[in-house]
Design an enzyme around this catalytic site. Structure first.
Site: not given
Ligand SMILES: O=P(O)(O)OC[C@H]1O[C@@](CO)(OP(=O)(O)O)[C@@H](O)[C@@H]1O
Length: 461
Positions: A90, A157, A242-243, A249, A293, A313, A378
């Site tokens: 050891r 366990k 995520r939202h 989007n 969002r 974000e 986000h």
């Molecule tokens: O770093 P990347 O891959 O660009 O991802 C971040 C991006 O994702 C996004 C969507 O494209 O976020 P979100 O989930 O808030 O909608 C952008 O707002 C953000 O800039």
């Protein structure tokens, strides 16, 4: 600041030694102390993951692994201190681990090493201290002292089913042997006390209940102590989403503060049912960002809600509200620089993933202290939180695919984190963009209307 051909400014990359939280010459050996089954390996693993997430190079040196190279399946008697041969082997294993650790420091491979072993006697701790002093490495002893019968039993366990020492053995026989091993350690175990008042240490009593600290010296040591103070190791889960799909989007724009789309609304309405399916009757607390969002997405959840600015974000600065194609056209050098090093790239007037990690640190601390949290946030922020729990490295984490309309459940365990994904099967654009591409989204078409569940990447039906 450096000028680049198209007149845009490159923001300096803060790719220094770590996140800049410690002078590079400081080297610390965190020495774990405690009887077997006190959660030492889990604590060691978590500290390493946390430090790496903060860009501090860290590594665990597990003495058991060195011992296993000569004695893979020892019986409890091997750990009896009156067994001279066992003692010799050891000590040799500890010697090999410490030697490798010092080599690792001397090769400049990292700043923090965790020496994971029982280190249960004063003599052994003094020996480690002397070896580290001679190599110009600071020591910080971290003892896990735990008499909570329930916690010890659940660790026993876990160990008997996961430890390589008991591979292929009958679990009951293994548990008995392991208890005997613990008794052998108890015969010689010395807790950290006044005799060792010259040592730097942090003594955790019944993890999360009481903490005694002694001679903590600098910023990095106090960061580690602060983290340890927030830890509890009771089993629990964290939910992430995520939202719902947003208007931005849909049009491929990044950033902004748009409303959720019609399909985003459908997800918001379905989310309570999916959460119920995953969390049962648990009373959760919902954390959102301050952006519309995420707040709209959590609207129908029957729980207390908190909005955090830190969950907003990644700030895309001058590129906010542009599509990736527009960014490439207006800021080609920046677009390329981001693809080359997405983790460190900082948008002009905005943030990098590295910046987001730093602002998320208080969230991680709070998460470690809390139970039953659902975070609605986000894409970039979720990647950073996910990377912390799953230990994903910085080159990969900004490129991870985190689909919309999916609930993720993470359950940290002693050796790794279990992941479950619940797909709401409500169609949404894909906001994932691969390296070198400017196209962002395609529509995956109508879903089936039921929830799909995956555990650790495998479908359950
Ligand atoms: O770093 P990347 O891959 O660009 O991802 C971040 C991006 O994702 C996004 C969507 O494209 O976020 P979100 O989930 O808030 O909608 C952008 O707002 C953000 O800039």
């Amino acid at each position: 600041m450096r000028k680049v051909p198209d007149g845009q400014m490159m923001r300096p990359n803060r790719k220094t030694n770590g996140s800049g939280i410690q002078a590079p010459e400081t080297r610390i050996c965190v020495v774990m102390v405690g009887l077997p089954a006190r959660g030492k390996s889990l604590i060691a693993q978590k500290v390493v993951r946390y430090l790496r997430w903060l860009s501090v190079d860290a590594k665990t040196f597990n003495v058991g692994q060195y011992r296993r190279t000569t004695t893979p399946n020892p019986s409890a008697e091997f750990f009896d201190t009156s067994n001279a041969e066992g003692e010799r082997m050891r000590k040799a294993a500890a010697e090999a681990a410490v030697t490798d650790m010092i080599k690792w420091f001397d090769n400049g491979e990292g700043l923090v090493a965790i020496l994971d072993a029982t280190n249960s006697t004063k003599a052994r701790r003094r020996w480690i201290q002397d070896r580290c002093d001679a190599a110009n490495v600071q020591t910080m002893f971290v003892e896990s002292k735990c008499d909570d019968e329930e916690l010890v039993m659940s660790n026993i366990k876990e160990v008997k089913t996961t430890s390589p020492d008991y591979l292929g053995q009958d679990p009951e026989v293994a548990a008995q042997d392991f208890r005997k091993r613990i008794r052998n350690y108890e015969k010689v175990y010395e807790t950290l006390d006044e005799d060792e008042a010259d040592l730097t240490y942090c003594k955790l009593i019944d993890v999360g209940h009481q903490v005694i600290i002694n001679k903590i010296q600098d910023y990095l040591q106090s960061r580690v102590v602060y983290y340890l103070m927030n830890l509890h190791i009771k089993p629990r889960s964290i939910w992430l989403s995520r939202h719902g799909e947003s208007e931005y989007n849909l049009s491929g724009k990044i950033g902004g503060d748009a409303n959720i789309s019609e399909r985003g609304q459908m997800y918001a309405k379905k989310l309570p049912e999916i959460v119920k399916q995953s969390a049962g009757d648990l009373e959760l607390t919902v954390w959102t960002s301050t952006l519309k969002r995420t707040i709209q997405t959590s609207k129908y959840l029957p729980f207390e809600k908190l909005s955090w600015k830190a969950l907003d974000e990644l700030d895309s600065g001058v590129c906010d509200s542009l599509t990736y194609a527009e960014i490439e056209e207006r800021y080609p050098a920046d677009f390329k620089a981001r693809d080359d090093d997405k983790y460190n790239y900082r948008y002009l007037g905005g943030e990098s993933y590295r910046d987001v990690v730093i602002r998320l640190e208080p969230i991680i601390m709070e998460l470690e202290r809390s139970e039953n949290i659902l975070i609605v946030t986000h894409q970039a922020v979720l990647r950073c939180i996910y990377a912390y729990f799953m230990g994903v490295d910085q080159a990969k984490s900004p490129w991870m695919e985190v689909p919309l309309h999916t609930l993720i459940k993470l359950s940290p365990r002693a050796y790794g984190t279990q992941e479950e994904r619940y797909s709401a099967k409500i169609p949404a654009v894909s906001t994932w963009r691969g390296k070198g591409s400017k196209a962002q989204h395609e529509d995956p078409g109508p879903g089936q209307g039921t929830v799909d569940i995956e555990v650790n990447g495998k479908p359950t039906k």
